[in-house]
Design a protein around this motif. Structure first.
Motif, PDB file in Angstrom:
ATOM      1  N   LYS A  40       3.314  18.136   7.002  1.00  0.00           N
ATOM      2  CA  LYS A  40       2.798  18.891   8.149  1.00  0.00           C
ATOM      3  C   LYS A  40       2.219  20.189   7.604  1.00  0.00           C
ATOM      4  CE  LYS A  40       5.747  20.273  11.227  1.00  0.00           C
ATOM      5  NZ  LYS A  40       6.617  20.438  12.406  1.00  0.00           N
ATOM      6  N   GLN A  41       0.935  20.409   7.872  1.00  0.00           N
ATOM      7  CA  GLN A  41       0.237  21.591   7.390  1.00  0.00           C
ATOM      8  C   GLN A  41       0.174  22.657   8.480  1.00  0.00           C
ATOM      9  OE1 GLN A  41      -0.337  21.946   4.364  1.00  0.00           O
ATOM     10  NE2 GLN A  41      -1.110  20.094   3.402  1.00  0.00           N
ATOM     11  N   LYS A  42      -0.494  23.752   8.191  1.00  0.00           N
ATOM     12  CA  LYS A  42      -0.689  24.818   9.173  1.00  0.00           C
ATOM     13  C   LYS A  42      -1.611  24.319  10.281  1.00  0.00           C
ATOM     14  CE  LYS A  42       0.037  28.611   6.011  1.00  0.00           C
ATOM     15  NZ  LYS A  42      -0.529  29.796   5.358  1.00  0.00           N
ATOM     16  N   PRO A  43      -1.488  24.862  11.472  1.00  0.00           N
ATOM     17  CA  PRO A  43      -2.323  24.432  12.597  1.00  0.00           C
ATOM     18  C   PRO A  43      -3.814  24.596  12.315  1.00  0.00           C
ATOM     19  CG  PRO A  43      -0.518  25.767  13.387  1.00  0.00           C
ATOM     20  CD  PRO A  43      -0.494  25.863  11.888  1.00  0.00           C
ATOM     21  N   MET A  44      -4.581  23.700  12.941  1.00  0.00           N
ATOM     22  CA  MET A  44      -6.033  23.724  12.869  1.00  0.00           C
ATOM     23  C   MET A  44      -6.565  23.645  14.302  1.00  0.00           C
ATOM     24  SD  MET A  44      -8.539  21.199  10.708  1.00  0.00           S
ATOM     25  CE  MET A  44      -7.943  21.689   9.104  1.00  0.00           C
ATOM     26  N   PRO A  45      -6.530  24.781  15.024  1.00  0.00           N
ATOM     27  CA  PRO A  45      -6.998  24.777  16.410  1.00  0.00           C
ATOM     28  C   PRO A  45      -8.487  24.464  16.485  1.00  0.00           C
ATOM     29  CG  PRO A  45      -5.851  26.823  15.868  1.00  0.00           C
ATOM     30  CD  PRO A  45      -6.050  26.081  14.593  1.00  0.00           C
ATOM     31  N   PRO A  46      -9.011  23.946  17.576  1.00  0.00           N
ATOM     32  CA  PRO A  46      -8.260  23.724  18.810  1.00  0.00           C
ATOM     33  C   PRO A  46      -7.695  22.314  18.924  1.00  0.00           C
ATOM     34  CG  PRO A  46     -10.585  23.470  19.262  1.00  0.00           C
ATOM     35  CD  PRO A  46     -10.463  23.821  17.785  1.00  0.00           C
ATOM     36  N   LYS A  47      -8.189  21.354  18.126  1.00  0.00           N
ATOM     37  CA  LYS A  47      -7.786  19.965  18.361  1.00  0.00           C
ATOM     38  C   LYS A  47      -6.847  19.390  17.304  1.00  0.00           C
ATOM     39  CE  LYS A  47     -11.876  18.779  20.989  1.00  0.00           C
ATOM     40  NZ  LYS A  47     -12.972  17.856  21.170  1.00  0.00           N
ATOM     41  N   GLY A  48      -6.776  19.992  16.124  1.00  0.00           N
ATOM     42  CA  GLY A  48      -5.961  19.430  15.062  1.00  0.00           C
ATOM     43  C   GLY A  48      -6.590  18.166  14.505  1.00  0.00           C
ATOM     44  N   ILE A  56       0.820  -1.205   0.000  1.00  0.00           N
ATOM     45  CA  ILE A  56       0.000   0.000   0.000  1.00  0.00           C
ATOM     46  C   ILE A  56       0.856   1.258   0.000  1.00  0.00           C
ATOM     47  CG2 ILE A  56      -2.027  -1.040   1.081  1.00  0.00           C
ATOM     48  CD1 ILE A  56      -1.114   0.111   3.756  1.00  0.00           C
ATOM     49  N   LYS A  57       0.208   2.343  -0.404  1.00  0.00           N
ATOM     50  CA  LYS A  57       0.796   3.672  -0.352  1.00  0.00           C
ATOM     51  C   LYS A  57       0.022   4.443   0.711  1.00  0.00           C
ATOM     52  CE  LYS A  57       1.372   5.791  -4.271  1.00  0.00           C
ATOM     53  NZ  LYS A  57       1.192   6.637  -5.488  1.00  0.00           N
ATOM     54  N   LEU A  58       0.725   5.087   1.643  1.00  0.00           N
ATOM     55  CA  LEU A  58       0.096   5.855   2.710  1.00  0.00           C
ATOM     56  C   LEU A  58       0.437   7.325   2.516  1.00  0.00           C
ATOM     57  CD1 LEU A  58      -1.356   6.020   5.499  1.00  0.00           C
ATOM     58  CD2 LEU A  58       0.887   5.724   6.534  1.00  0.00           C
ATOM     59  N   TYR A  59      -0.601   8.148   2.441  1.00  0.00           N
ATOM     60  CA  TYR A  59      -0.442   9.588   2.319  1.00  0.00           C
ATOM     61  C   TYR A  59      -1.083  10.199   3.548  1.00  0.00           C
ATOM     62  CZ  TYR A  59      -1.088  14.333   0.523  1.00  0.00           C
ATOM     63  OH  TYR A  59      -1.071  15.697   0.359  1.00  0.00           O
ATOM     64  N   ALA A  60      -0.360  11.061   4.249  1.00  0.00           N
ATOM     65  CA  ALA A  60      -0.897  11.659   5.475  1.00  0.00           C
ATOM     66  C   ALA A  60      -0.568  13.142   5.533  1.00  0.00           C
ATOM     67  CB  ALA A  60      -0.320  10.952   6.701  1.00  0.00           C
ATOM     68  N   GLU A  61      -1.592  13.949   5.826  1.00  0.00           N
ATOM     69  CA  GLU A  61      -1.413  15.372   6.094  1.00  0.00           C
ATOM     70  C   GLU A  61      -1.772  15.600   7.551  1.00  0.00           C
ATOM     71  OE1 GLU A  61      -3.640  17.924   3.504  1.00  0.00           O
ATOM     72  OE2 GLU A  61      -2.784  17.016   1.704  1.00  0.00           O
ATOM     73  N   PHE A  62      -0.843  16.164   8.309  1.00  0.00           N
ATOM     74  CA  PHE A  62      -1.072  16.411   9.732  1.00  0.00           C
ATOM     75  C   PHE A  62      -1.327  17.901   9.960  1.00  0.00           C
ATOM     76  CE2 PHE A  62       1.336  12.462   9.717  1.00  0.00           C
ATOM     77  CZ  PHE A  62       0.583  11.692  10.586  1.00  0.00           C
ATOM     78  N   TYR A  63      -2.441  18.206  10.588  1.00  0.00           N
ATOM     79  CA  TYR A  63      -2.832  19.573  10.926  1.00  0.00           C
ATOM     80  C   TYR A  63      -2.749  19.706  12.446  1.00  0.00           C
ATOM     81  CZ  TYR A  63      -4.650  19.733   6.162  1.00  0.00           C
ATOM     82  OH  TYR A  63      -4.776  19.699   4.792  1.00  0.00           O
ATOM     83  N   PRO A  64      -1.638  20.230  12.967  1.00  0.00           N
ATOM     84  CA  PRO A  64      -1.463  20.277  14.420  1.00  0.00           C
ATOM     85  C   PRO A  64      -2.468  21.207  15.094  1.00  0.00           C
ATOM     86  CG  PRO A  64       0.342  21.392  13.297  1.00  0.00           C
ATOM     87  CD  PRO A  64      -0.520  20.799  12.242  1.00  0.00           C
ATOM     88  N   PRO A  65      -2.694  20.995  16.378  1.00  0.00           N
ATOM     89  CA  PRO A  65      -3.642  21.847  17.101  1.00  0.00           C
ATOM     90  C   PRO A  65      -3.089  23.240  17.415  1.00  0.00           C
ATOM     91  CG  PRO A  65      -2.741  20.183  18.555  1.00  0.00           C
ATOM     92  CD  PRO A  65      -2.222  19.875  17.186  1.00  0.00           C
TER      93      PRO A  65
END
Length: 130
Positions: free
Chosen positions: A99-107, A53-62
């Motif tokens: 890693k993307q820009k933060p997405m408050p409050p929980k990400g 498999i190929k895994l693509y992940a975008e993380f939006y920190p809190p």
């Protein structure tokens, strides 16, 4: 097959595991996170990915705190495996993480998993060996 979804912001590997003597255990926070994600897929009728498999992940920190991107990945891989999306994280043949820009409050994390199609030629061919 392609599956796309959002999951809650994961604990880092430093908070997902805890060490008790020589044993490595999933922490209380890690177990709670894993159970929350598993519940999201509990009623899914889709079979797990069987091959590479190929895994693509975008993380939006809190928030704007400094974080190591790779510390988030292991927790997500183990959790998705436990949720039954694939049978073993050794199936992951290709990974893209951002890693993307933060997405408050929980990400949150956006995930896409798809069948991996083997490349027929190497991106950087190895030199001939004697």
């Amino acid at each position: 097959m392609i599956r796309e979804f959002e999951i809650p912001w994961p604990p880092s590997v430093n908070h997902y595991y805890r060490y008790v003597g020589p044993k490595v255990l999933i922490s209380r926070e890690g177990r709670q996170y894993r159970e929350n994600v598993v519940a999201m897929f509990r009623n899914s009728n889709e079979p797990p990915f069987a091959g590479p498999i190929k895994l693509y992940a975008e993380f939006y920190p809190p928030d704007n705190r400094r974080r190591d991107l790779d510390n988030l990945l292991k927790c997500v891989q183990d959790t998705l495996q436990h949720a039954g999306l694939f049978t073993d994280d050794s199936q992951i043949a290709e990974i893209h993480i951002i890693k993307q820009k933060p997405m408050p409050p929980k990400g949150m994390a956006y995930i896409r998993i798809q069948d991996h199609e083997q490349q027929t030629e190497q991106l950087h061919p190895l030199p001939d060996c004697p």
